[in-house]
Design a protein around this motif. Structure first.
Motif, mmCIF file in Angstrom:
data_model
loop_
_atom_site.group_PDB
_atom_site.id
_atom_site.type_symbol
_atom_site.label_atom_id
_atom_site.label_comp_id
_atom_site.label_asym_id
_atom_site.label_seq_id
_atom_site.Cartn_x
_atom_site.Cartn_y
_atom_site.Cartn_z
ATOM 1 N N VAL A 290 0.841 -1.195 0.000
ATOM 2 C CA VAL A 290 0.000 0.000 0.000
ATOM 3 C C VAL A 290 0.874 1.242 0.000
ATOM 4 N N TRP A 291 0.265 2.360 -0.341
ATOM 5 C CA TRP A 291 0.881 3.667 -0.132
ATOM 6 C C TRP A 291 0.013 4.406 0.882
ATOM 7 N N MET A 292 0.638 5.297 1.647
ATOM 8 C CA MET A 292 -0.077 6.034 2.690
ATOM 9 C C MET A 292 0.342 7.495 2.702
ATOM 10 N N LEU A 293 -0.608 8.348 3.030
ATOM 11 C CA LEU A 293 -0.346 9.761 3.261
ATOM 12 C C LEU A 293 -0.469 9.989 4.767
ATOM 13 N N ILE A 294 0.643 10.315 5.406
ATOM 14 C CA ILE A 294 0.681 10.501 6.852
ATOM 15 C C ILE A 294 0.371 11.963 7.187
ATOM 16 N N SER A 295 -0.609 12.158 8.056
ATOM 17 C CA SER A 295 -0.978 13.489 8.503
ATOM 18 C C SER A 295 -0.998 13.494 10.024
ATOM 19 N N ASP A 296 -0.898 14.656 10.623
ATOM 20 C CA ASP A 296 -0.958 14.700 12.081
ATOM 21 C C ASP A 296 -2.362 14.987 12.603
ATOM 22 N N ASP A 297 -3.193 15.585 11.783
ATOM 23 C CA ASP A 297 -4.507 16.004 12.274
ATOM 24 C C ASP A 297 -5.672 15.517 11.422
ATOM 25 N N ALA A 298 -5.409 14.584 10.510
ATOM 26 C CA ALA A 298 -6.462 14.094 9.615
ATOM 27 C C ALA A 298 -6.398 12.574 9.573
ATOM 28 N N PRO A 299 -7.408 11.950 9.014
ATOM 29 C CA PRO A 299 -7.367 10.496 8.873
ATOM 30 C C PRO A 299 -6.189 10.047 8.000
ATOM 31 N N LEU A 300 -5.806 8.802 8.173
ATOM 32 C CA LEU A 300 -4.762 8.191 7.357
ATOM 33 C C LEU A 300 -5.364 7.814 6.010
ATOM 34 N N VAL A 301 -4.745 8.245 4.919
ATOM 35 C CA VAL A 301 -5.202 7.889 3.575
ATOM 36 C C VAL A 301 -4.336 6.732 3.087
ATOM 37 N N VAL A 302 -4.998 5.668 2.606
ATOM 38 C CA VAL A 302 -4.319 4.450 2.177
ATOM 39 C C VAL A 302 -4.812 4.081 0.787
ATOM 40 N N GLY A 303 -3.891 3.681 -0.084
ATOM 41 C CA GLY A 303 -4.262 3.237 -1.416
ATOM 42 C C GLY A 303 -3.557 1.947 -1.768
ATOM 43 N N CYS A 304 -4.218 1.118 -2.591
ATOM 44 C CA CYS A 304 -3.611 -0.132 -3.031
ATOM 45 C C CYS A 304 -4.143 -0.524 -4.407
ATOM 46 N N ASP A 305 -3.498 -1.488 -4.996
ATOM 47 C CA ASP A 305 -3.938 -2.041 -6.275
ATOM 48 C C ASP A 305 -5.387 -2.495 -6.144
ATOM 49 N N PRO A 306 -6.223 -2.216 -7.140
ATOM 50 C CA PRO A 306 -7.647 -2.541 -7.021
ATOM 51 C C PRO A 306 -7.936 -4.035 -6.877
ATOM 52 N N THR A 307 -7.031 -4.890 -7.339
ATOM 53 C CA THR A 307 -7.280 -6.328 -7.208
ATOM 54 C C THR A 307 -7.186 -6.801 -5.765
ATOM 55 N N TYR A 308 -6.558 -6.004 -4.898
ATOM 56 C CA TYR A 308 -6.442 -6.346 -3.477
ATOM 57 C C TYR A 308 -7.385 -5.533 -2.603
ATOM 58 N N GLY A 309 -8.106 -4.605 -3.186
ATOM 59 C CA GLY A 309 -8.928 -3.680 -2.408
ATOM 60 C C GLY A 309 -9.954 -4.350 -1.520
ATOM 61 N N HIS A 310 -10.747 -5.257 -2.079
ATOM 62 C CA HIS A 310 -11.792 -5.930 -1.293
ATOM 63 C C HIS A 310 -11.173 -6.732 -0.146
#
Length: 157
Positions: free
Chosen positions: A117-137
């Motif tokens: 996965v890739w992630m966007l790290i923030s200090d005051d917001a939710p963690l955003v996570v992304g991955c290949d769509p074949t693994y999403g479910h």
């Protein structure tokens, strides 16, 4: 505090690469960013620098016509979601990465429950996570099961 998962729609998600690609993102400040960092542009819009000549972006107003013949834009179909609440507690159970070393503005690529996965790290917001769509479910189902069954995540609820 419990953890909530919300799926996000990012139809403008693009992988950009090529010679001097940062010049195409000068208006948004992409040319000044460090590698493996991201900049929030607006709600669910960002620029992440993956390398010297490589970016992952989600911008509503990006026009790929600004790219030259040695620059490329690849449409991404990643499953993207955000984890709100005590997402660090959940990640400590499903990810080996030590988030104590992370700083706000970091772009991180790690494995979560066996999925890259890739992630966007923030200090005051939710963690955003992304991955290949074949693994999403699989990933969303696995994280929800962990949230529902972990005795450690229910402490204080």
């Amino acid at each position: 505090m419990s953890v909530q998962i919300t799926e996000l729609s990012m139809p403008g998600l693009l992988h950009l690469r090529g010679q001097k690609i940062s010049q195409a993102l000068t208006e948004e400040g992409g040319d000044e960013m460090l590698v493996f960092s991201y900049r929030k542009v607006a709600t669910h819009q960002f620029i992440a620098r993956l390398g010297v000549e490589e970016f992952l972006i989600n911008l509503n107003n990006f026009d790929s016509k600004v790219l030259n013949q040695k620059q490329y834009a690849f449409q991404r179909g990643d499953v993207v979601f955000e984890l709100s609440g005590d997402w660090r507690a959940l990640m400590s159970e499903v990810c080996i990465y030590d988030f104590r070393q992370a700083s706000p503005g970091d772009f991180v690529m790690v494995s979560v429950a066996g999925v890259s996965v890739w992630m966007l790290i923030s200090d005051d917001a939710p963690l955003v996570v992304g991955c290949d769509p074949t693994y999403g479910h699989y990933l969303l189902t696995t994280l929800q099961k962990q949230i529902d069954s972990s005795p450690f995540l229910k402490i204080g609820v």
